[in-house]
Write a protein that holds these residues in place. Structure first.
Motif, PDB file in Angstrom:
ATOM      1  N   THR A   2      44.308  39.272  50.209  1.00  0.00           N
ATOM      2  CA  THR A   2      44.792  37.912  50.458  1.00  0.00           C
ATOM      3  C   THR A   2      43.779  37.097  51.252  1.00  0.00           C
ATOM      4  O   THR A   2      43.666  35.893  51.062  1.00  0.00           O
ATOM      5  N   GLN A   3      43.012  37.764  52.110  1.00  0.00           N
ATOM      6  CA  GLN A   3      41.987  37.054  52.877  1.00  0.00           C
ATOM      7  C   GLN A   3      40.818  36.639  51.991  1.00  0.00           C
ATOM      8  O   GLN A   3      40.195  35.617  52.230  1.00  0.00           O
ATOM      9  N   VAL A   4      40.514  37.437  50.978  1.00  0.00           N
ATOM     10  CA  VAL A   4      39.434  37.090  50.050  1.00  0.00           C
ATOM     11  C   VAL A   4      39.764  35.752  49.402  1.00  0.00           C
ATOM     12  O   VAL A   4      38.935  34.852  49.327  1.00  0.00           O
ATOM     13  N   ALA A   5      40.986  35.602  48.953  1.00  0.00           N
ATOM     14  CA  ALA A   5      41.395  34.373  48.282  1.00  0.00           C
ATOM     15  C   ALA A   5      41.450  33.203  49.258  1.00  0.00           C
ATOM     16  O   ALA A   5      41.107  32.079  48.907  1.00  0.00           O
ATOM     17  N   ALA A   6      41.861  33.481  50.471  1.00  0.00           N
ATOM     18  CA  ALA A   6      42.130  32.403  51.414  1.00  0.00           C
ATOM     19  C   ALA A   6      40.892  31.719  51.951  1.00  0.00           C
ATOM     20  O   ALA A   6      40.807  30.509  51.987  1.00  0.00           O
ATOM     21  N   PHE A  21      37.274  33.623  52.879  1.00  0.00           N
ATOM     22  CA  PHE A  21      36.028  34.256  53.273  1.00  0.00           C
ATOM     23  C   PHE A  21      34.925  34.305  52.229  1.00  0.00           C
ATOM     24  O   PHE A  21      33.907  34.892  52.478  1.00  0.00           O
ATOM     25  N   MET A  22      35.110  33.696  51.087  1.00  0.00           N
ATOM     26  CA  MET A  22      34.134  33.910  50.038  1.00  0.00           C
ATOM     27  C   MET A  22      33.129  32.782  49.911  1.00  0.00           C
ATOM     28  O   MET A  22      33.473  31.618  49.980  1.00  0.00           O
ATOM     29  N   ILE A  23      31.880  33.175  49.711  1.00  0.00           N
ATOM     30  CA  ILE A  23      30.842  32.230  49.329  1.00  0.00           C
ATOM     31  C   ILE A  23      31.052  31.995  47.846  1.00  0.00           C
ATOM     32  O   ILE A  23      31.160  32.940  47.075  1.00  0.00           O
ATOM     33  N   THR A  24      31.122  30.758  47.432  1.00  0.00           N
ATOM     34  CA  THR A  24      31.481  30.483  46.046  1.00  0.00           C
ATOM     35  C   THR A  24      30.247  30.339  45.158  1.00  0.00           C
ATOM     36  O   THR A  24      30.005  29.285  44.590  1.00  0.00           O
ATOM     37  N   THR A  25      29.474  31.403  45.041  1.00  0.00           N
ATOM     38  CA  THR A  25      28.320  31.379  44.142  1.00  0.00           C
ATOM     39  C   THR A  25      28.635  32.115  42.843  1.00  0.00           C
ATOM     40  O   THR A  25      27.766  32.269  42.010  1.00  0.00           O
ATOM     41  N   HIS A  26      29.863  32.562  42.668  1.00  0.00           N
ATOM     42  CA  HIS A  26      30.225  33.369  41.509  1.00  0.00           C
ATOM     43  C   HIS A  26      31.084  32.573  40.543  1.00  0.00           C
ATOM     44  O   HIS A  26      31.837  31.686  40.943  1.00  0.00           O
ATOM     45  N   ALA A  27      30.996  32.916  39.265  1.00  0.00           N
ATOM     46  CA  ALA A  27      31.708  32.180  38.223  1.00  0.00           C
ATOM     47  C   ALA A  27      33.218  32.310  38.372  1.00  0.00           C
ATOM     48  O   ALA A  27      33.949  31.357  38.179  1.00  0.00           O
ATOM     49  N   ILE A  28      33.684  33.498  38.697  1.00  0.00           N
ATOM     50  CA  ILE A  28      35.115  33.747  38.853  1.00  0.00           C
ATOM     51  C   ILE A  28      35.357  34.189  40.290  1.00  0.00           C
ATOM     52  O   ILE A  28      34.640  35.050  40.813  1.00  0.00           O
ATOM     53  N   PRO A  29      36.364  33.627  40.960  1.00  0.00           N
ATOM     54  CA  PRO A  29      36.647  34.029  42.345  1.00  0.00           C
ATOM     55  C   PRO A  29      36.891  35.538  42.454  1.00  0.00           C
ATOM     56  O   PRO A  29      37.538  36.130  41.589  1.00  0.00           O
ATOM     57  N   LEU A  30      36.365  36.128  43.519  1.00  0.00           N
ATOM     58  CA  LEU A  30      36.460  37.584  43.658  1.00  0.00           C
ATOM     59  C   LEU A  30      37.883  38.084  43.851  1.00  0.00           C
ATOM     60  O   LEU A  30      38.175  39.224  43.503  1.00  0.00           O
ATOM     61  N   ASP A  31      38.787  37.249  44.365  1.00  0.00           N
ATOM     62  CA  ASP A  31      40.162  37.725  44.503  1.00  0.00           C
ATOM     63  C   ASP A  31      40.765  38.020  43.135  1.00  0.00           C
ATOM     64  O   ASP A  31      41.572  38.940  42.988  1.00  0.00           O
ATOM     65  N   ILE A  32      40.357  37.296  42.113  1.00  0.00           N
ATOM     66  CA  ILE A  32      40.845  37.557  40.749  1.00  0.00           C
ATOM     67  C   ILE A  32      40.283  38.886  40.250  1.00  0.00           C
ATOM     68  O   ILE A  32      40.993  39.684  39.630  1.00  0.00           O
ATOM     69  N   ILE A  33      39.025  39.157  40.550  1.00  0.00           N
ATOM     70  CA  ILE A  33      38.410  40.424  40.143  1.00  0.00           C
ATOM     71  C   ILE A  33      39.049  41.589  40.886  1.00  0.00           C
ATOM     72  O   ILE A  33      39.359  42.621  40.294  1.00  0.00           O
ATOM     73  N   VAL A  34      39.285  41.415  42.194  1.00  0.00           N
ATOM     74  CA  VAL A  34      39.944  42.468  42.985  1.00  0.00           C
ATOM     75  C   VAL A  34      41.331  42.748  42.408  1.00  0.00           C
ATOM     76  O   VAL A  34      41.707  43.907  42.206  1.00  0.00           O
ATOM     77  N   ALA A  35      42.086  41.711  42.113  1.00  0.00           N
ATOM     78  CA  ALA A  35      43.434  41.892  41.551  1.00  0.00           C
ATOM     79  C   ALA A  35      43.365  42.558  40.182  1.00  0.00           C
ATOM     80  O   ALA A  35      44.172  43.448  39.881  1.00  0.00           O
ATOM     81  N   SER A  36      42.417  42.158  39.366  1.00  0.00           N
ATOM     82  CA  SER A  36      42.270  42.744  38.033  1.00  0.00           C
ATOM     83  C   SER A  36      41.936  44.231  38.120  1.00  0.00           C
ATOM     84  O   SER A  36      42.538  45.054  37.418  1.00  0.00           O
ATOM     85  N   LEU A  37      40.988  44.569  38.977  1.00  0.00           N
ATOM     86  CA  LEU A  37      40.642  45.986  39.140  1.00  0.00           C
ATOM     87  C   LEU A  37      41.827  46.779  39.692  1.00  0.00           C
ATOM     88  O   LEU A  37      42.041  47.923  39.309  1.00  0.00           O
ATOM     89  N   GLY A  38      42.588  46.147  40.575  1.00  0.00           N
ATOM     90  CA  GLY A  38      43.743  46.805  41.169  1.00  0.00           C
ATOM     91  C   GLY A  38      44.818  47.194  40.170  1.00  0.00           C
ATOM     92  O   GLY A  38      45.677  48.024  40.459  1.00  0.00           O
ATOM     93  N   GLU A  39      44.773  46.608  38.975  1.00  0.00           N
ATOM     94  CA  GLU A  39      45.738  46.961  37.935  1.00  0.00           C
ATOM     95  C   GLU A  39      45.507  48.367  37.383  1.00  0.00           C
ATOM     96  O   GLU A  39      46.430  48.995  36.871  1.00  0.00           O
ATOM     97  N   THR A  40      44.252  48.848  37.461  1.00  0.00           N
ATOM     98  CA  THR A  40      43.935  50.163  36.887  1.00  0.00           C
ATOM     99  C   THR A  40      43.290  51.123  37.883  1.00  0.00           C
ATOM    100  O   THR A  40      43.186  52.311  37.589  1.00  0.00           O
ATOM    101  N   VAL A  41      42.848  50.615  39.008  1.00  0.00           N
ATOM    102  CA  VAL A  41      42.189  51.453  40.020  1.00  0.00           C
ATOM    103  C   VAL A  41      43.143  51.619  41.200  1.00  0.00           C
ATOM    104  O   VAL A  41      43.631  50.616  41.737  1.00  0.00           O
ATOM    105  N   PRO A  42      43.407  52.855  41.614  1.00  0.00           N
ATOM    106  CA  PRO A  42      44.362  53.072  42.702  1.00  0.00           C
ATOM    107  C   PRO A  42      44.008  52.362  44.013  1.00  0.00           C
ATOM    108  O   PRO A  42      44.897  51.919  44.731  1.00  0.00           O
ATOM    109  N   GLU A  43      42.711  52.245  44.316  1.00  0.00           N
ATOM    110  CA  GLU A  43      42.331  51.617  45.581  1.00  0.00           C
ATOM    111  C   GLU A  43      41.071  50.783  45.400  1.00  0.00           C
ATOM    112  O   GLU A  43      40.070  51.241  44.859  1.00  0.00           O
ATOM    113  N   VAL A  44      41.145  49.532  45.864  1.00  0.00           N
ATOM    114  CA  VAL A  44      39.995  48.631  45.860  1.00  0.00           C
ATOM    115  C   VAL A  44      39.790  48.162  47.288  1.00  0.00           C
ATOM    116  O   VAL A  44      40.704  47.608  47.907  1.00  0.00           O
TER     117      VAL A  44
END
Length: 152
Positions: free
Chosen positions: A79-83, A85-108
């Motif tokens: 939740t802090q990543v989204a809120a 702390f991120m430098i916005t140099t990436h095409a997709i916000p990292l909170d979306i990537i963290v959430a996506s990985l969390g769908e199949t990976v037990p721990e991120v």
């Protein structure tokens, strides 16, 4: 452990290259139990590779503007990543990537390194380079990245 270190960042942008530098160090001197994948500036393009490894744990490492002295390393909650702390140099916000990985990976676990300078063609600062080397050493020594202090 079956873990993946997914690094993020652009080495052409000074301290935003912290993640790719960690990937280089881990490729040269691996950490037992961890596979490294450098996601560069577009980590969304390698999430399928991460999933193919079927890891138990993903450690995502990137530069993060946390308002701390340069080179400080902190664990950042999803939740802090989204809120804030991120430098916005990436095409997709990292909170979306963290959430996506969390769908199949037990721990991120997301780990941020406080940058001093993020601008095109800047060199990485000594404080950030030292932080990346410290994180590399911790992983090679088998220390658990969940023991990195959280951002408060």
């Amino acid at each position: 452990m079956n873990g993946v270190v997914l690094t993020v960042g652009n080495p052409l942008m000074g301290d935003d290259g912290a993640g790719p530098l960690l990937a280089e160090l881990l490729e040269a001197e691996a950490a037992v139990g961890w596979t490294v994948i450098d996601g560069g500036a577009t980590p969304e393009n390698v999430t399928h590779v991460v999933r193919r490894h079927a890891p138990d744990h993903v450690l995502l490492v990137d530069a993060a503007a946390m308002g701390l002295p340069p080179g400080e390393i902190r664990r950042i909650g999803e939740t802090q990543v989204a809120a804030k702390f991120m430098i916005t140099t990436h095409a997709i916000p990292l909170d979306i990537i963290v959430a996506s990985l969390g769908e199949t990976v037990p721990e991120v676990t997301f780990v941020g390194i406080q940058p001093a300078r993020v601008e095109f063609f800047a060199d990485m600062t000594p404080a950030v380079r030292a932080a990346v080397e410290r994180l590399h050493r911790q992983l090679r020594e088998g220390r658990d990245p969940r023991d990195i202090p959280p951002i408060s």
